[in-house]
Design an enzyme around this catalytic site. Structure first.
Site, PDB file in Angstrom:
ATOM      1  N   THR A 149       0.833  -1.200   0.000  1.00 21.25           N
ATOM      2  CA  THR A 149       0.000   0.000   0.000  1.00 21.25           C
ATOM      3  C   THR A 149       0.867   1.250   0.000  1.00 21.25           C
ATOM      4  OG1 THR A 149      -0.164   0.119   2.421  1.00 21.25           O
ATOM      5  CG2 THR A 149      -1.805  -1.238   1.257  1.00 21.25           C
ATOM      6  N   GLY A 150       0.273   2.358  -0.448  1.00 18.15           N
ATOM      7  CA  GLY A 150       0.979   3.632  -0.435  1.00 18.15           C
ATOM      8  C   GLY A 150       2.047   3.752  -1.493  1.00 18.15           C
TER       9      GLY A 150
ATOM     10  N   SER B  58       2.557   5.705  -4.443  1.00 17.99           N
ATOM     11  CA  SER B  58       2.036   6.809  -5.245  1.00 17.99           C
ATOM     12  C   SER B  58       3.090   7.816  -5.681  1.00 17.99           C
ATOM     13  CB  SER B  58       0.930   7.552  -4.467  1.00 17.99           C
ATOM     14  OG  SER B  58       1.441   8.067  -3.254  1.00 17.99           O
TER      15      SER B  58
ATOM     16  N   ILE C  88       8.779   5.381  -0.135  1.00 20.04           N
ATOM     17  CA  ILE C  88       9.175   4.053   0.327  1.00 20.04           C
ATOM     18  C   ILE C  88       8.380   2.977  -0.402  1.00 20.04           C
ATOM     19  CG2 ILE C  88       9.120   2.487   2.309  1.00 20.04           C
ATOM     20  CD1 ILE C  88       9.769   4.938   4.074  1.00 20.04           C
ATOM     21  N   GLY C  89       7.079   3.190  -0.570  1.00 17.83           N
ATOM     22  CA  GLY C  89       6.231   2.169  -1.186  1.00 17.83           C
ATOM     23  C   GLY C  89       6.684   1.783  -2.580  1.00 17.83           C
TER      24      GLY C  89
ATOM     25  N   SER D 282       6.543   4.891  13.272  1.00 21.10           N
ATOM     26  CA  SER D 282       7.290   6.087  12.884  1.00 21.10           C
ATOM     27  C   SER D 282       8.204   6.666  13.948  1.00 21.10           C
ATOM     28  CB  SER D 282       6.304   7.168  12.430  1.00 21.10           C
ATOM     29  OG  SER D 282       6.940   8.184  11.702  1.00 21.10           O
TER      30      SER D 282
ATOM     31  N   TYR E 294      -0.936  12.195  13.586  1.00 20.60           N
ATOM     32  CA  TYR E 294      -0.044  11.217  12.973  1.00 20.60           C
ATOM     33  C   TYR E 294       0.663  10.374  14.040  1.00 20.60           C
ATOM     34  CZ  TYR E 294       3.944   9.454  10.251  1.00 20.60           C
ATOM     35  OH  TYR E 294       4.896   8.654   9.662  1.00 20.60           O
TER      36      TYR E 294
END
Length: 267
Positions: free
Chosen positions: A18-19, A21, A26-27, A162, A175
């Protein structure tokens, strides 16, 4: 070429990442690493979130990202989905099953960034960030659990936290709180799934240069990293590839800090 024919430590495995984009993210690098290791990969993206952020959406768009990963094929598929929607995680996992017939690995790399202090934070932003970061991670694990064939080897869930457990993040409360929830859910999800041979771990990648930091922050954080540089997406992708492989099968319920010796006290 099929994944079995491609060879590599993940040959024959199916992964959801996922992620994915942004080319700098990282994705993207994780997806590229897993493809190189022989996996078939369903990549998820939601570029409208990037468009709201200072760094902006990647100008090449989802189609350009897919082209750079080799283009949609029998080993690569894509689905855009907003994880604010409660049905989106199951839809992403289901798309991988439809495309490849199974899912073996889920890499929940996606994240909603949210820079709000205690004075600024709103209930709406807390709810949205929780939904995207924490709730979607749980629902991805649930959807994966529902479809995973336990006769297949290598069931893996890899979450992302994180570093909020190592130092305060008071300028980005929604976050930090949502990432803290991911940290805490890791051993619980691990216990729920390990009897089926599915491991669950989380990665704290530390400061990674994905183009989001301004020059002043880049310099300050760089001085607190012994190597003199921020982490690179490739540093994270190698760890994810190992966690997705058979070599990591004895590791579960862990949050792995991969920060290059980050000295927060010197900031």
């Amino acid at each position: 070429m099929t994944s079995e024919q491609s060879g590599g430590p993940l040959a024959g495995r199916v992964a959801v990442v996922t992620g994915v984009s942004r080319r700098a993210g990282i994705g993207f690098t994780v997806a590229r690493e897993l493809l190189a290791a022989g996996a078939s990969v369903l990549v998820h993206s939601w570029s409208p979130h990037d468009a709201e952020q200072p760094w902006g959406a990647d100008p090449v768009g989802p189609e350009g990202i897919l082209d750079l990963l080799g283009g949609e094929s029998e080993r690569l598929r894509h689905l855009a989905a907003d994880f604010v929607e409660p049905d989106a995680p199951a839809a992403v996992v289901g798309a991988a099953v439809t495309a490849f017939g199974a899912v073996d690995v889920v890499v929940a790399n996606h994240a909603r960034s949210s820079n709000q202090t205690l004075a600024e934070v709103t209930a709406a932003e807390l709810d949205r960030t929780w939904a995207v970061n924490a709730r979607a991670s749980i629902l991805l694990a649930q959807a994966f659990s529902a479809v995973h064939d336990d006769t297949r080897p290598g069931g893996r869930i890899i979450l992302f936290t994180s570093g909020q457990h190592l130092g305060p993040m008071s300028d980005e409360i929604p976050y930090a709180v949502s990432k803290g929830a991911i940290h805490q859910m890791t051993p619980t999800l691990s216990d729920a799934l390990i009897d089926r041979g599915i491991t669950v771990n989380a990665v704290n990648p530390g400061p990674v240069d994905t183009g989001w930091a301004d020059p002043d922050l880049t310099r300050r954080v760089g001085r607190a990293l012994p190597a003199g540089r921020w982490g690179a997406p490739e540093d994270v992708a190698r760890l994810v590839r190992w966690l997705a492989s058979d070599e990591s099968r004895w590791i579960t319920g862990q949050v792995i800090n991969s920060e290059g010796g980050f000295r927060r006290s010197t900031l």
